[in-house]
Enzyme design. Structure first.
Site, PDB file in Angstrom:
ATOM      1  N   ARG A 128     123.294  71.641 -36.536  1.00  0.00           N
ATOM      2  CA  ARG A 128     123.598  70.748 -35.417  1.00  0.00           C
ATOM      3  C   ARG A 128     123.387  69.289 -35.825  1.00  0.00           C
ATOM      4  O   ARG A 128     124.190  68.415 -35.476  1.00  0.00           O
ATOM      5  CB  ARG A 128     122.693  71.088 -34.230  1.00  0.00           C
ATOM      6  CG  ARG A 128     123.024  72.398 -33.532  1.00  0.00           C
ATOM      7  CD  ARG A 128     121.903  72.827 -32.581  1.00  0.00           C
ATOM      8  NE  ARG A 128     122.317  73.941 -31.740  1.00  0.00           N
ATOM      9  CZ  ARG A 128     121.482  74.646 -30.980  1.00  0.00           C
ATOM     10  NH1 ARG A 128     120.189  74.346 -30.963  1.00  0.00           N
ATOM     11  NH2 ARG A 128     121.935  75.648 -30.235  1.00  0.00           N
ATOM     12  N   ASP A 131     119.410  74.273 -36.046  1.00  0.00           N
ATOM     13  CA  ASP A 131     119.101  72.868 -35.758  1.00  0.00           C
ATOM     14  C   ASP A 131     119.577  71.962 -36.885  1.00  0.00           C
ATOM     15  O   ASP A 131     120.086  70.864 -36.645  1.00  0.00           O
ATOM     16  CB  ASP A 131     117.601  72.705 -35.546  1.00  0.00           C
ATOM     17  CG  ASP A 131     117.066  73.635 -34.476  1.00  0.00           C
ATOM     18  OD1 ASP A 131     117.506  73.517 -33.328  1.00  0.00           O
ATOM     19  OD2 ASP A 131     116.218  74.494 -34.796  1.00  0.00           O
ATOM     20  N   ALA A 181     123.881  89.389 -32.147  1.00  0.00           N
ATOM     21  CA  ALA A 181     124.100  90.505 -33.072  1.00  0.00           C
ATOM     22  C   ALA A 181     125.576  90.861 -33.156  1.00  0.00           C
ATOM     23  O   ALA A 181     126.083  91.175 -34.241  1.00  0.00           O
ATOM     24  CB  ALA A 181     123.287  91.721 -32.627  1.00  0.00           C
ATOM     25  N   HIS A 227     110.812  75.083 -33.811  1.00  0.00           N
ATOM     26  CA  HIS A 227     112.131  75.200 -33.170  1.00  0.00           C
ATOM     27  C   HIS A 227     111.909  75.122 -31.666  1.00  0.00           C
ATOM     28  O   HIS A 227     111.789  76.123 -30.971  1.00  0.00           O
ATOM     29  CB  HIS A 227     112.793  76.522 -33.561  1.00  0.00           C
ATOM     30  CG  HIS A 227     114.057  76.796 -32.799  1.00  0.00           C
ATOM     31  ND1 HIS A 227     115.186  76.029 -32.949  1.00  0.00           N
ATOM     32  CD2 HIS A 227     114.367  77.746 -31.875  1.00  0.00           C
ATOM     33  CE1 HIS A 227     116.141  76.499 -32.154  1.00  0.00           C
ATOM     34  NE2 HIS A 227     115.656  77.530 -31.485  1.00  0.00           N
ATOM     35  N   GLY A 262     117.987  93.662 -31.460  1.00  0.00           N
ATOM     36  CA  GLY A 262     118.815  93.155 -30.369  1.00  0.00           C
ATOM     37  C   GLY A 262     120.274  93.456 -30.621  1.00  0.00           C
ATOM     38  O   GLY A 262     121.158  92.648 -30.339  1.00  0.00           O
ATOM     39  N   ARG A 303     106.486  78.154 -21.191  1.00  0.00           N
ATOM     40  CA  ARG A 303     106.559  78.602 -22.589  1.00  0.00           C
ATOM     41  C   ARG A 303     105.519  79.674 -22.893  1.00  0.00           C
ATOM     42  O   ARG A 303     105.800  80.640 -23.606  1.00  0.00           O
ATOM     43  CB  ARG A 303     106.380  77.397 -23.526  1.00  0.00           C
ATOM     44  CG  ARG A 303     106.748  77.693 -24.981  1.00  0.00           C
ATOM     45  CD  ARG A 303     106.826  76.415 -25.783  1.00  0.00           C
ATOM     46  NE  ARG A 303     107.149  76.671 -27.174  1.00  0.00           N
ATOM     47  CZ  ARG A 303     108.374  76.818 -27.659  1.00  0.00           C
ATOM     48  NH1 ARG A 303     109.413  76.769 -26.848  1.00  0.00           N
ATOM     49  NH2 ARG A 303     108.584  77.038 -28.949  1.00  0.00           N
ATOM     50  N   VAL A 349     114.402  85.247 -35.355  1.00  0.00           N
ATOM     51  CA  VAL A 349     115.324  84.403 -34.600  1.00  0.00           C
ATOM     52  C   VAL A 349     114.917  84.323 -33.131  1.00  0.00           C
ATOM     53  O   VAL A 349     115.047  83.285 -32.489  1.00  0.00           O
ATOM     54  CB  VAL A 349     116.765  84.935 -34.723  1.00  0.00           C
ATOM     55  CG1 VAL A 349     117.746  84.064 -33.944  1.00  0.00           C
ATOM     56  CG2 VAL A 349     117.175  85.045 -36.189  1.00  0.00           C
ATOM     57  N   GLN A 384     106.978  95.283 -33.713  1.00  0.00           N
ATOM     58  CA  GLN A 384     107.892  95.249 -34.857  1.00  0.00           C
ATOM     59  C   GLN A 384     107.155  94.893 -36.147  1.00  0.00           C
ATOM     60  O   GLN A 384     107.467  95.431 -37.215  1.00  0.00           O
ATOM     61  CB  GLN A 384     109.035  94.270 -34.578  1.00  0.00           C
ATOM     62  CG  GLN A 384     109.957  94.770 -33.478  1.00  0.00           C
ATOM     63  CD  GLN A 384     111.124  93.852 -33.190  1.00  0.00           C
ATOM     64  OE1 GLN A 384     111.323  92.844 -33.847  1.00  0.00           O
ATOM     65  NE2 GLN A 384     111.909  94.208 -32.182  1.00  0.00           N
TER      66      GLN A 384
END
Length: 332
Positions: A163, A160, A18, A188, A12, A99, A130, A113
């Site tokens: 945070r 998280d 990135a 997550h 990305g 989802r 990520v 990948q």
């Protein structure tokens, strides 16, 4: 510099995360000022041209640690012999998307990948996923790269954790460095479990410092579980700079030994975990590192009925996601 070049892949590469990440890695912030770094940057063919400009800017910074840039749209070329693969790129969740729709869309990316890493990575390649849903995308990548050790795969809950540290510090009226042992369990997602039972503020249990336990069990949970959505609502885009910062934190925690008595949150393979979580999930646990990518679970943390109930919910969500994507891998 006489050290072996560290080769870091970032997917990305033309995206916001990135762009906030690449320059910090190239500057030596991740591995130190005496460690030469090569960046391997992957992007989809439609925006591959943007990587030329990113590479130009990286070279124009004249970082003494940056020795090579490989970029393109072919995963096998970009991933060849990398030491660390940061799989950032993924399709975002759009309005009205469920989802499972997001899982199905991104499964194709991480299947490809994973297979590329299996073919051209090394046995020591560390992989940090990520792109969301990151736990299950990490599981997909791991299953498609059987030549790599399953313990080399990680997904990001460090954002998280960061945070949570801020929210506890703000509530207690202290600086963030007063927060120790902040931990996120599970997925997550909106079922993630911020652990205030084992966290500390100035070496004291959180519940002794923050006596508003209703806030801890309700608003604190909701703040973290919905923080990503709140940022999208506020700025019109998902987290970028804070996500990049958390990626660096997570990569450093793998690279460096964890201080005695501390731990960090990491989504890892659940096999042989000491907390009764089902095997074969990518689940966020308290972890400690001895450096160079070697880690272990932290044992003996407290569990109460509230925490156990929340862990059961996030575990069930991950089981359902895993079962859903199994057929996607078989069909690919």
């Amino acid at each position: 510099m006489t050290k072996k070049v560290m080769r870091v892949a970032v997917t990305g590469g033309a995206g916001q995360i990135a762009y906030n990440l690449l320059f910090r890695i190239a500057s030596g912030e991740l591995f130190g000022p005496d460690q030469p770094v090569a960046l391997h940057i992957l992007e989809i063919p439609q925006v591959e041209h943007a990587l030329v400009g990113v590479a130009m800017e990286l070279w124009d910074c004249a970082f003494t640690t940056l020795v090579d840039i490989v970029h393109g749209a072919d995963a096998k070329t970009v991933f060849k012999d990398v030491d660390l693969a940061l799989l950032v790129g993924a399709s975002p969740r759009s309005k009205g998307m469920q989802r499972n729709d997001l899982l199905a869309q991104n499964a194709k990316v991480f299947i490809e990948q994973g297979r590329a890493l299996n073919e051209v990575g090394t046995k020591d390649t560390q992989v940090l996923v990520v792109g969301n849903p990151c736990n299950t995308n990490c599981w997909i990548t791991m299953k498609c790269a059987p030549n790599l050790d399953p313990r080399n795969f990680h997904a990001l809950t460090r954002l998280d954790q960061n945070r949570g540290a801020h929210q506890l510090a703000h509530k207690a009226g202290v600086s963030v460095d007063a927060i120790q042992r902040m931990l996120i369990w599970g997925n997550h997602s909106a079922t993630q479990v911020p652990d205030f039972l084992n966290a500390q503020i100035n070496k004291k249990p959180v519940k002794e410092v923050i006596t508003d336990h209703h806030w801890l069990e309700n608003e604190f949970f909701e703040l973290l579980q919905q923080r990503g959505a709140a940022i999208i609502e506020a700025r019109g885009r998902s987290s970028a700079a804070s996500a990049a910062n958390a990626i660096l934190d997570a990569a450093r925690s793998l690279k460096e030994a964890t201080p005695t008595g501390e731990w960090y949150s990491d989504c890892v393979i659940s096999d042989d975990n000491p907390y009764g979580i089902e095997k074969d999930l990518i689940f966020s646990f308290p972890c400690q590192s001895v450096g160079d990518g070697k880690w272990d679970f932290v044992h003996g943390l407290q569990m109460d009925a509230f925490l156990k109930e929340k862990l059961s919910i996030t575990q069930q969500e991950l089981i359902e996601e895993r079962e859903y994507v199994k057929k996607l891998i078989k069909e690919s």
